[in-house]
Write an enzyme that holds these catalytic residues in place. Structure first.
Site, PDB file in Angstrom:
ATOM      1  N   SER A  84       0.849  -1.192   0.000  1.00 53.78           N
ATOM      2  CA  SER A  84       0.000   0.000   0.000  1.00 53.78           C
ATOM      3  C   SER A  84       0.889   1.248   0.000  1.00 53.78           C
ATOM      4  O   SER A  84       2.117   1.133   0.017  1.00 53.78           O
ATOM      5  CB  SER A  84      -0.913  -0.028   1.224  1.00 53.78           C
ATOM      6  OG  SER A  84      -0.141  -0.045   2.389  1.00 53.78           O
ATOM      7  N   LYS A  94      -1.914   5.109  -5.049  1.00 57.74           N
ATOM      8  CA  LYS A  94      -3.131   4.695  -5.764  1.00 57.74           C
ATOM      9  C   LYS A  94      -4.147   5.839  -5.772  1.00 57.74           C
ATOM     10  O   LYS A  94      -4.752   6.140  -6.801  1.00 57.74           O
ATOM     11  CB  LYS A  94      -3.688   3.452  -5.067  1.00 57.74           C
ATOM     12  CG  LYS A  94      -4.947   2.877  -5.650  1.00 57.74           C
ATOM     13  CD  LYS A  94      -5.093   1.390  -5.258  1.00 57.74           C
ATOM     14  CE  LYS A  94      -4.785   1.104  -3.807  1.00 57.74           C
ATOM     15  NZ  LYS A  94      -5.929   1.173  -2.908  1.00 57.74           N
ATOM     16  N   TYR A  99      -2.089   8.013  13.940  1.00 62.93           N
ATOM     17  CA  TYR A  99      -0.939   7.121  13.725  1.00 62.93           C
ATOM     18  C   TYR A  99      -1.338   5.899  12.910  1.00 62.93           C
ATOM     19  O   TYR A  99      -0.527   5.296  12.223  1.00 62.93           O
ATOM     20  CB  TYR A  99      -0.375   6.637  15.062  1.00 62.93           C
ATOM     21  CG  TYR A  99       0.402   7.690  15.793  1.00 62.93           C
ATOM     22  CD1 TYR A  99       1.459   8.360  15.173  1.00 62.93           C
ATOM     23  CD2 TYR A  99       0.090   8.026  17.098  1.00 62.93           C
ATOM     24  CE1 TYR A  99       2.172   9.328  15.853  1.00 62.93           C
ATOM     25  CE2 TYR A  99       0.806   8.994  17.782  1.00 62.93           C
ATOM     26  CZ  TYR A  99       1.848   9.644  17.152  1.00 62.93           C
ATOM     27  OH  TYR A  99       2.551  10.595  17.820  1.00 62.93           O
ATOM     28  N   PRO A 154       6.733  -9.454  -7.975  1.00 59.78           N
ATOM     29  CA  PRO A 154       5.608  -9.185  -7.062  1.00 59.78           C
ATOM     30  C   PRO A 154       4.359  -8.717  -7.818  1.00 59.78           C
ATOM     31  O   PRO A 154       3.236  -9.077  -7.453  1.00 59.78           O
ATOM     32  CB  PRO A 154       6.145  -8.079  -6.152  1.00 59.78           C
ATOM     33  CG  PRO A 154       7.626  -8.190  -6.221  1.00 59.78           C
ATOM     34  CD  PRO A 154       7.940  -8.678  -7.606  1.00 59.78           C
ATOM     35  N   CYS A 205      -8.026  24.978  14.624  1.00 59.72           N
ATOM     36  CA  CYS A 205      -8.869  24.231  15.548  1.00 59.72           C
ATOM     37  C   CYS A 205      -8.215  24.170  16.928  1.00 59.72           C
ATOM     38  O   CYS A 205      -8.235  25.145  17.666  1.00 59.72           O
ATOM     39  CB  CYS A 205      -9.165  22.852  14.974  1.00 59.72           C
ATOM     40  SG  CYS A 205     -10.689  22.177  15.644  1.00 59.72           S
ATOM     41  N   HIS A 234     -11.287  24.111  10.098  1.00 63.87           N
ATOM     42  CA  HIS A 234     -10.085  23.597   9.435  1.00 63.87           C
ATOM     43  C   HIS A 234      -9.969  24.153   8.014  1.00 63.87           C
ATOM     44  O   HIS A 234     -10.462  23.533   7.076  1.00 63.87           O
ATOM     45  CB  HIS A 234     -10.137  22.068   9.366  1.00 63.87           C
ATOM     46  CG  HIS A 234      -9.944  21.397  10.688  1.00 63.87           C
ATOM     47  ND1 HIS A 234      -8.697  21.075  11.173  1.00 63.87           N
ATOM     48  CD2 HIS A 234     -10.826  21.015  11.629  1.00 63.87           C
ATOM     49  CE1 HIS A 234      -8.822  20.504  12.356  1.00 63.87           C
ATOM     50  NE2 HIS A 234     -10.102  20.450  12.666  1.00 63.87           N
ATOM     51  N   GLU A 264      -7.585  24.107   6.054  1.00 60.33           N
ATOM     52  CA  GLU A 264      -6.754  23.280   5.163  1.00 60.33           C
ATOM     53  C   GLU A 264      -7.585  22.402   4.232  1.00 60.33           C
ATOM     54  O   GLU A 264      -7.133  22.045   3.149  1.00 60.33           O
ATOM     55  CB  GLU A 264      -5.774  22.424   5.979  1.00 60.33           C
ATOM     56  CG  GLU A 264      -6.377  21.324   6.856  1.00 60.33           C
ATOM     57  CD  GLU A 264      -6.741  21.773   8.272  1.00 60.33           C
ATOM     58  OE1 GLU A 264      -7.004  22.983   8.462  1.00 60.33           O
ATOM     59  OE2 GLU A 264      -6.785  20.917   9.182  1.00 60.33           O
TER      60      GLU A 264
HETATM   61  N1  GLN Z   1      -9.855  18.580  20.630  1.00 61.24           N
HETATM   62  C1  GLN Z   1     -10.441  19.819  20.233  1.00 61.24           C
HETATM   63  C2  GLN Z   1     -11.961  19.742  20.194  1.00 61.24           C
HETATM   64  O1  GLN Z   1     -12.530  18.693  20.160  1.00 61.24           O
HETATM   65  C3  GLN Z   1      -9.882  20.279  18.902  1.00 61.24           C
HETATM   66  C4  GLN Z   1     -10.252  19.388  17.763  1.00 61.24           C
HETATM   67  C5  GLN Z   1      -9.427  19.603  16.533  1.00 61.24           C
HETATM   68  O2  GLN Z   1      -8.370  20.216  16.565  1.00 61.24           O
HETATM   69  N2  GLN Z   1      -9.864  19.098  15.408  1.00 61.24           N
HETATM   70  O3  GLN Z   1     -12.620  20.753  20.195  1.00 61.24           O
END
Ligand code: GLN
Length: 536
Positions: free
Chosen positions: A14, A18, A55, A192, A383, A509, A511
């Site tokens: 993996s 892909k 992780y 492979p 966040c 977020h 991003e």
């Molecule tokens: N742990 C924080 C919350 O639940 C921030 C979450 C995050 O950074 N996505 O509000």
């Protein structure tokens, strides 16, 4: 037109790209005038990756509708630039949960529930939802994992069945494999790949196209060998050397004629001429020598950079817009707590604190925010990065020494970040956060408003905790600006320090909405400030 399907499977190992290959092919087909949809099938039993450790799984990518999905959906959105929805990603867990719920309701009364046909039928139903919901002409579907995994067998069986149901002429199997190199001789090996294709054929699927991924140049003769051993046409083995610039992948495929190859195999004619010029320009811009700005990314999953996939890409997009090269110094926040690795922070032109959960490493992030505030280093908080910036401000400027988030200290007298009432009764972990797109009204005269250049935006969220409104007045008195609020004024969405070159943070977020050709304003703002700092 009849919906056509491109099924992507993975061979050998993996993580060979892909998802990126599927996304890049989607772009080539979109550029030829077709309505494209994408879908990723994940073989694990979790209902979604939302409950998985970064992780284990890397980043959790959030969609407009709040679906917590695989990070490959980020590649799809960045390359194809479609806004995806919940139907674009499903897992074995969802398939079984639905089937078992049907069984309990009595839907299959009398029947013995089996992988074939009940599980495979549910898989096919979910695949069909995509064309129903999007009206796509071509569906690009990627099966997670590697052929040979026990978990992915029902998915592959469902695809095998689908090929007969939608007609063989309407689907293509693209197998993305890895060619290892033997270090001692430098020889590239195809064995492979042969084995993985054999495994695929043993379940009744013969690939139509093989993407032969390798770190080295893959010779034509090697492709011919693969074609011979794997029963694929000669022109259908596509050599793909690892690209140094991610956004070059669609160009490599285009230059190898893959767009046309797919259309020919599907019996389609392009509706328009692909214009890859903007992508060529983008890659040229990336390659151009430019001054470097260094960004310290202070996180706690930094050992696995995939955990910050969209953040890293958003930084790259903003770098192109600022005509700089961005170098990320990956800093573990726990190290900062132990007084280690501060040089990486101090030698950077900006600090970025991304999202995260749980108390490990929090104090290190608060210290990073403190360093940025006190030394006027450009800072962007995402966040959790906004929450730690608030905690530092409360402690350092308002002298509320025990200020914290109730996520990390339930008994603090000063919960600067706290649960909203509607989150207090929530006991389930999965899918219960504030998720997906929410509006944000930008406050006039702020850096955030200037960066966006519009009065109102919508951004993607994934968090449980919020800024505690009890502290707003005190914060404002001491120089914190609440530059983005929910339209009703109740929720803090963006904060910034007025007397600072650029210390901005968002509860959402950003991003997830940055695109190569449309870098996100808050990231562009960060690198602009970083560039100015680097000049000094
Ligand atoms: N742990 C924080 C919350 O639940 C921030 C979450 C995050 O950074 N996505 O509000």
């Amino acid at each position: 037109m009849t919906t056509k399907y491109l099924f992507f499977t993975g061979g050998v190992v993996s993580s060979v790209g892909k998802g990126v290959t599927a996304a890049a092919m989607g772009l080539l087909l979109k550029e030829r005038g077709f309505k494209i949809a994408v879908q990723k099938l994940d073989p694990y039993i979790n209902v979604d990756p939302g409950t998985m450790s970064p992780y284990q799984h890397g980043e959790v990518y959030v969609l407009d509708d709040g679906a917590e999905t695989d990070l490959d959906l980020g590649h799809y959105e960045r390359f194809i630039d479609n806004r995806l929805s919940r139907v674009s990603n499903f897992t074995t867990g969802q398939v079984y949960a639905e089937t078992i719920a049907n069984e309990r309701r009595g839907d299959y009364l009398g029947g013995t529930i089996q992988v074939i046909p009940h599980i495979t039928n549910e898989i096919k139903r979910r695949i069909r939802l995509v064309e129903k919901e999007t009206g796509a002409e071509i569906v690009i579907l990627e099966v997670g994992g590697t052929v040979g995994d026990i978990e992915s067998q029902p998915f592959l069986e469902a695809l095998r069945q689908m090929r007969n149901e939608v007609g063989r002429e309407n689907c293509l199997f693209v197998h993305v494999t890895w060619l290892p190199t033997i270090g001692a001789t430098g020889e590239i090996k195809t064995k492979p790949t042969q084995h993985s294709v054999a495994a695929l054929r043993s379940i009744g699927i013969s690939p139509n196209i093989i993407i032969a991924r390798a770190d080295q140049h893959v010779d034509k003769s090697l492709c011919e060998k693969i074609a011979l051993f794997c029963d694929v046409e000669k022109d259908s083995v596509i050599p793909m050397t690892t690209a140094s610039v991610l956004y070059e992948v669609p160009l490599m495929l285009e230059d190898l004629g893959v767009g046309e190859l797919i259309l020919t195999k599907l019996g389609l004619k392009a509706k328009g001429k692909p214009n890859m010029q903007p992508w060529r320009k983008l890659v040229e811009d990336v390659r151009k020598p430019k001054p470097t700005v260094k960004v310290a990314l202070v996180g706690k999953y930094v050992e696995l950079q995939d955990a910050y996939m969209s953040v890293r890409e958003a930084l790259k997009h903003a770098a192109i817009a600022n005509d700089v090269e961005v170098e990320i110094n990956w800093v573990h926040s726990v190290d900062l707590e132990k007084d280690k690795n501060w040089d990486a922070v101090k030698n950077s032109d900006a600090i970025l604190v991304p999202g995260g959960f749980g108390s490990r490493g929090i104090e290190g992030k608060v210290l990073a925010a403190r360093y940025a505030r006190e030394n006027k280093i450009p800072y962007l908080g995402l966040c959790l990065g906004m929450q730690v910036m608030s905690i530092d401000f409360a402690r350092g400027v308002l002298n509320l020494e025990d200020a914290n988030s109730s996520e990390f200290d339930r008994s603090t007298e000063n919960p600067i970040i706290d649960l909203m009432l509607d989150q207090r009764s929530v006991t389930d972990m999965g899918g219960t956060m504030r998720l997906g797109l929410y509006p944000c009204a930008l406050q006039k005269g702020t850096k955030a408003a200037a960066a966006y250049g519009v009065p109102r935006v919508e951004e993607r969220h994934r968090h449980r905790f919020e800024f505690n409104n009890k502290y707003r007045v005190e914060f404002e008195k001491h120089g914190m600006a609440f530059s983005g609020l929910s339209p009703d004024g109740n929720l803090v969405e963006i904060i910034e320090i007025a007397n600072h070159p650029y210390m901005v943070a968002s509860q959402f977020h950003p991003e997830f909405l940055s695109r190569p050709m449309r870098p996100h304003p808050l990231f562009v703002g960060l690198l602009k400030a970083a560039k100015e700092k680097a000049k000094k």
